[in-house]
Design a protein around this motif. Structure first.
Motif, PDB file in Angstrom:
ATOM      1  N   ASN A 302       0.847  -1.193   0.000  1.00 33.43           N
ATOM      2  CA  ASN A 302       0.000   0.000   0.000  1.00 33.43           C
ATOM      3  C   ASN A 302       0.886   1.247   0.000  1.00 33.43           C
ATOM      4  O   ASN A 302       2.111   1.163  -0.090  1.00 33.43           O
ATOM      5  CB  ASN A 302      -0.964  -0.022   1.178  1.00 33.43           C
ATOM      6  CG  ASN A 302      -0.265   0.109   2.517  1.00 33.43           C
ATOM      7  OD1 ASN A 302       0.972   0.125   2.595  1.00 33.43           O
ATOM      8  ND2 ASN A 302      -1.038   0.202   3.577  1.00 33.43           N
ATOM      9  N   THR A 303       0.280   2.426   0.088  1.00 30.35           N
ATOM     10  CA  THR A 303       1.043   3.671  -0.062  1.00 30.35           C
ATOM     11  C   THR A 303       2.107   3.818   1.016  1.00 30.35           C
ATOM     12  O   THR A 303       3.249   4.196   0.721  1.00 30.35           O
ATOM     13  CB  THR A 303       0.097   4.884  -0.031  1.00 30.35           C
ATOM     14  OG1 THR A 303      -0.872   4.741  -1.081  1.00 30.35           O
ATOM     15  CG2 THR A 303       0.866   6.175  -0.241  1.00 30.35           C
ATOM     16  N   ALA A 304       1.767   3.523   2.259  1.00 25.73           N
ATOM     17  CA  ALA A 304       2.744   3.665   3.344  1.00 25.73           C
ATOM     18  C   ALA A 304       3.945   2.758   3.108  1.00 25.73           C
ATOM     19  O   ALA A 304       5.100   3.170   3.293  1.00 25.73           O
ATOM     20  CB  ALA A 304       2.088   3.361   4.686  1.00 25.73           C
ATOM     21  N   TRP A 376      -4.684   7.839  -5.160  1.00 26.58           N
ATOM     22  CA  TRP A 376      -4.002   9.137  -5.106  1.00 26.58           C
ATOM     23  C   TRP A 376      -2.683   9.018  -4.353  1.00 26.58           C
ATOM     24  O   TRP A 376      -1.700   9.690  -4.679  1.00 26.58           O
ATOM     25  CB  TRP A 376      -4.906  10.186  -4.451  1.00 26.58           C
ATOM     26  CG  TRP A 376      -5.973  10.694  -5.366  1.00 26.58           C
ATOM     27  CD1 TRP A 376      -7.128  10.054  -5.703  1.00 26.58           C
ATOM     28  CD2 TRP A 376      -5.975  11.927  -6.076  1.00 26.58           C
ATOM     29  NE1 TRP A 376      -7.859  10.817  -6.574  1.00 26.58           N
ATOM     30  CE2 TRP A 376      -7.180  11.976  -6.820  1.00 26.58           C
ATOM     31  CE3 TRP A 376      -5.099  13.007  -6.152  1.00 26.58           C
ATOM     32  CZ2 TRP A 376      -7.516  13.059  -7.634  1.00 26.58           C
ATOM     33  CZ3 TRP A 376      -5.429  14.087  -6.955  1.00 26.58           C
ATOM     34  CH2 TRP A 376      -6.620  14.108  -7.690  1.00 26.58           C
ATOM     35  N   GLY A 377      -2.647   8.164  -3.347  1.00 26.12           N
ATOM     36  CA  GLY A 377      -1.401   7.948  -2.625  1.00 26.12           C
ATOM     37  C   GLY A 377      -0.333   7.322  -3.503  1.00 26.12           C
ATOM     38  O   GLY A 377       0.846   7.716  -3.453  1.00 26.12           O
ATOM     39  N   LYS A 378      -0.720   6.346  -4.320  1.00 22.82           N
ATOM     40  CA  LYS A 378       0.244   5.729  -5.236  1.00 22.82           C
ATOM     41  C   LYS A 378       0.744   6.740  -6.274  1.00 22.82           C
ATOM     42  O   LYS A 378       1.940   6.751  -6.619  1.00 22.82           O
ATOM     43  CB  LYS A 378      -0.404   4.532  -5.931  1.00 22.82           C
ATOM     44  CG  LYS A 378      -0.687   3.353  -5.016  1.00 22.82           C
ATOM     45  CD  LYS A 378       0.598   2.670  -4.574  1.00 22.82           C
ATOM     46  CE  LYS A 378       0.326   1.471  -3.674  1.00 22.82           C
ATOM     47  NZ  LYS A 378      -0.485   0.430  -4.310  1.00 22.82           N
ATOM     48  N   LEU A 379      -0.164   7.580  -6.791  1.00 24.00           N
ATOM     49  CA  LEU A 379       0.253   8.623  -7.732  1.00 24.00           C
ATOM     50  C   LEU A 379       1.265   9.556  -7.070  1.00 24.00           C
ATOM     51  O   LEU A 379       2.301   9.907  -7.667  1.00 24.00           O
ATOM     52  CB  LEU A 379      -0.968   9.421  -8.202  1.00 24.00           C
ATOM     53  CG  LEU A 379      -0.679  10.641  -9.095  1.00 24.00           C
ATOM     54  CD1 LEU A 379      -0.027  10.218 -10.402  1.00 24.00           C
ATOM     55  CD2 LEU A 379      -1.961  11.435  -9.350  1.00 24.00           C
ATOM     56  N   HIS A 380       1.000   9.921  -5.830  1.00 23.96           N
ATOM     57  CA  HIS A 380       1.919  10.774  -5.089  1.00 23.96           C
ATOM     58  C   HIS A 380       3.285  10.099  -4.962  1.00 23.96           C
ATOM     59  O   HIS A 380       4.332  10.726  -5.176  1.00 23.96           O
ATOM     60  CB  HIS A 380       1.336  11.062  -3.700  1.00 23.96           C
ATOM     61  CG  HIS A 380       2.252  11.807  -2.792  1.00 23.96           C
ATOM     62  ND1 HIS A 380       2.244  11.634  -1.426  1.00 23.96           N
ATOM     63  CD2 HIS A 380       3.227  12.726  -3.043  1.00 23.96           C
ATOM     64  CE1 HIS A 380       3.157  12.404  -0.884  1.00 23.96           C
ATOM     65  NE2 HIS A 380       3.770  13.070  -1.827  1.00 23.96           N
TER      66      HIS A 380
END
Length: 500
Positions: A302-304, A376-380
């Motif tokens: 995941n993003t974290a 959106w976190g992955k895009l970031h």
């Protein structure tokens, strides 16, 4: 981005040179004293009481006083843009004799405001360090010995010990330099018998350990995140904990590697080269422990987790270049070049900022009671990861080719133009990368899906309370009966509250 816009072309054609000097000075100062330190201290203030089973920090009023000094520091630094002569222009290290020049003749000038801000920030951080150390030593939940503390708490503890022993030197140096500039003392003024190199000792005695103050909590964040998303206990928990204390201990005997070209005698160069290289041992222990934790785990990207992995990859690269810079022959060759800038930013942005993003995404549901938008976190992440490497990787060949740092123009050599163009484009992409982060955080906080108390199925006291936690964290202080990171193990973390 303005600084990189200026360096997009060899000529100084975007902003005035004095404005450029002020901007790179304030860039370093603001990013350290108004972003990195306050963000990490704020996160630690939030998490440490939760992680050790305390209802609050030991000294809430001292905490509040330390916090409200930070806006004062910010006002002083930002207001210096609006006074005659503009902000300080001597770099974030403020070396004399450059920093004791006062071309405007005004008592209130950019350098004076800079020194006041640094001195106040130093007092604030010392107060915070007293609070953290006292809280961790005296307010742990029943059953939580030192070797049952989460690694993040160990990391904060080690970092704040550095603050207590190192920060008074920088604060004293700033006050002495302020007196040279305002009341005519001559501590560092060579024209009156002062010793400008002495200030470098005051400054670096704290300001290199300050890098460990910044990065130790990030190491703690990595140690919290990797077990959760690998579903495995942290490999070598006790050794990882002690390695943080080893870094804190060694940090006090490395500062002279910043001064190899400041008339340092040969024996001192060799001594501090060896001590600086030794720092790679406890940091290497951490890296191997993280890799061993991830290896063979049921990894959830995941993003974290992606931000933590990205930060780990860039830290390994920064560590390699750091070992290179600890060597006297290499450091003398690339001193004052962009190689040093590239190394430093791989530490401060590639590792620290990526680690902070990982922490924000990991604990966002706990802090807000809402889930963030994963897409959106992955895009970031991808914008930030690509932008960071495009921005800072070219600085290494630039430095090896001899390009000096802290300049607004440079010779129009094709190799300089090529690498500076890539670095500037990377900086613009890095700036754009913050937009999906801001959108994600604001939209998710306002309208995101409600988060359960423990959305990641993590093990830790902070995940046993509501999201967000109550004002005083715990209705009943828990009793700890096992070590942290018990993934795959049967024993619970805390004793039952109503045993039958």
């Amino acid at each position: 981005m303005v600084i990189r816009g200026e360096l997009l072309t060899p000529d100084s054609d975007l902003i005035d040179r004095t404005v450029y000097n002020g901007m790179f000075t304030m860039h370093g100062t603001v990013m350290l004293f108004l972003w990195t330190f306050p963000s990490l201290v704020g996160l630690a203030n939030y998490l440490v009481p939760l992680m050790i089973g305390a209802r609050d920090m030991a000294f809430p009023r001292l905490n509040a006083a330390a916090f409200w000094m930070v806006p004062v520091v910010g006002i002083l630094l930002i207001s210096s843009f609006f006074i005659p002569g503009g902000p300080a222009q001597a770099g974030w290290w403020a070396y004399p004799p450059v920093s004791i020049q006062n071309p405007t003749g005004n008592l209130i000038n950019g350098q004076v405001l800079w020194l006041l801000a640094v001195a106040i920030s130093g007092v604030s951080s010392i107060m915070g360090a007293v609070n953290f150390v006292t809280t961790i030593v005296k307010m742990r939940a029943p059953g939580m010995g030192f070797f049952r503390m989460p690694i993040f708490v160990w990391a904060v503890f080690s970092a704040q010990i550095i603050q207590l022993f190192g920060l008074p030197a920088l604060t004293a140096g700033a006050v002495m330099l302020l007196m040279d500039l305002t009341v005519g003392t001559s501590f560092f003024n060579p024209a009156q018998g002062g010793n400008p190199v002495l200030f470098q000792h005051y400054f670096w005695f704290y300001s290199h350990p300050a890098v460990y103050v910044i990065i130790l909590p990030i190491f703690g964040i990595f140690s919290e995140i990797f077990p959760v998303y690998s579903r495995k206990p942290l490999f070598g928990y006790k050794v990882v904990a002690l390695s943080s204390m080893a870094i804190a201990l060694v940090s006090g005997i490395v500062w002279v590697h910043h001064m190899y070209v400041s008339g340092t005698p040969g024996w001192m160069r060799i001594l501090f080269m060896l001590t600086t290289m030794f720092v790679s041992v406890p940091t290497g222990i951490k890296v191997f422990a993280w890799v061993a934790t991830i290896w063979g785990g049921k990894i959830r990207l995941n993003t974290a987790m992606t931000f933590a992995l990205g930060g780990l990859v860039m830290f390994v690269f920064a560590g390699i270049t750091g070992i290179m810079l600890s060597s006297v022959p290499v450091d003398v060759h690339v001193n004052n070049t962009y190689f040093v800038v590239g190394h430093f930013h791989y530490v401060l942005y590639g590792t620290v900022t990526m680690g902070m993003y990982a922490a924000i995404y990991h604990w966002f549901p706990k802090m807000t009671g809402r889930m963030y938008m994963e897409s959106w976190g992955k895009l970031h992440f991808w914008l930030a990861f690509i932008g960071t490497n495009l921005n800072f990787l070219p600085m290494h060949p630039l430095g090896l080719q001899g390009m000096l740092r802290r300049v607004s123009s440079y010779p129009p050599f094709p190799e300089y133009i090529f690498w500076n163009t890539i670095a500037s484009l990377g900086a613009f992409l890095l700036g754009v990368s913050t937009l999906p982060f801001i959108v994600n955080m604001v939209a998710s906080w306002m309208h995101g899906e409600k988060a359960p108390d423990n959305p990641w199925r993590a093990i830790g006291l902070e995940w046993l309370v509501s999201s967000p936690p109550d004002v005083e964290n715990f209705e009943e202080i828990p009793t700890i009966i096992s070590e942290p990171y018990g993934y795959g193990k049967s024993e619970p973390l805390i004793a039952p509250t109503n045993p039958q």
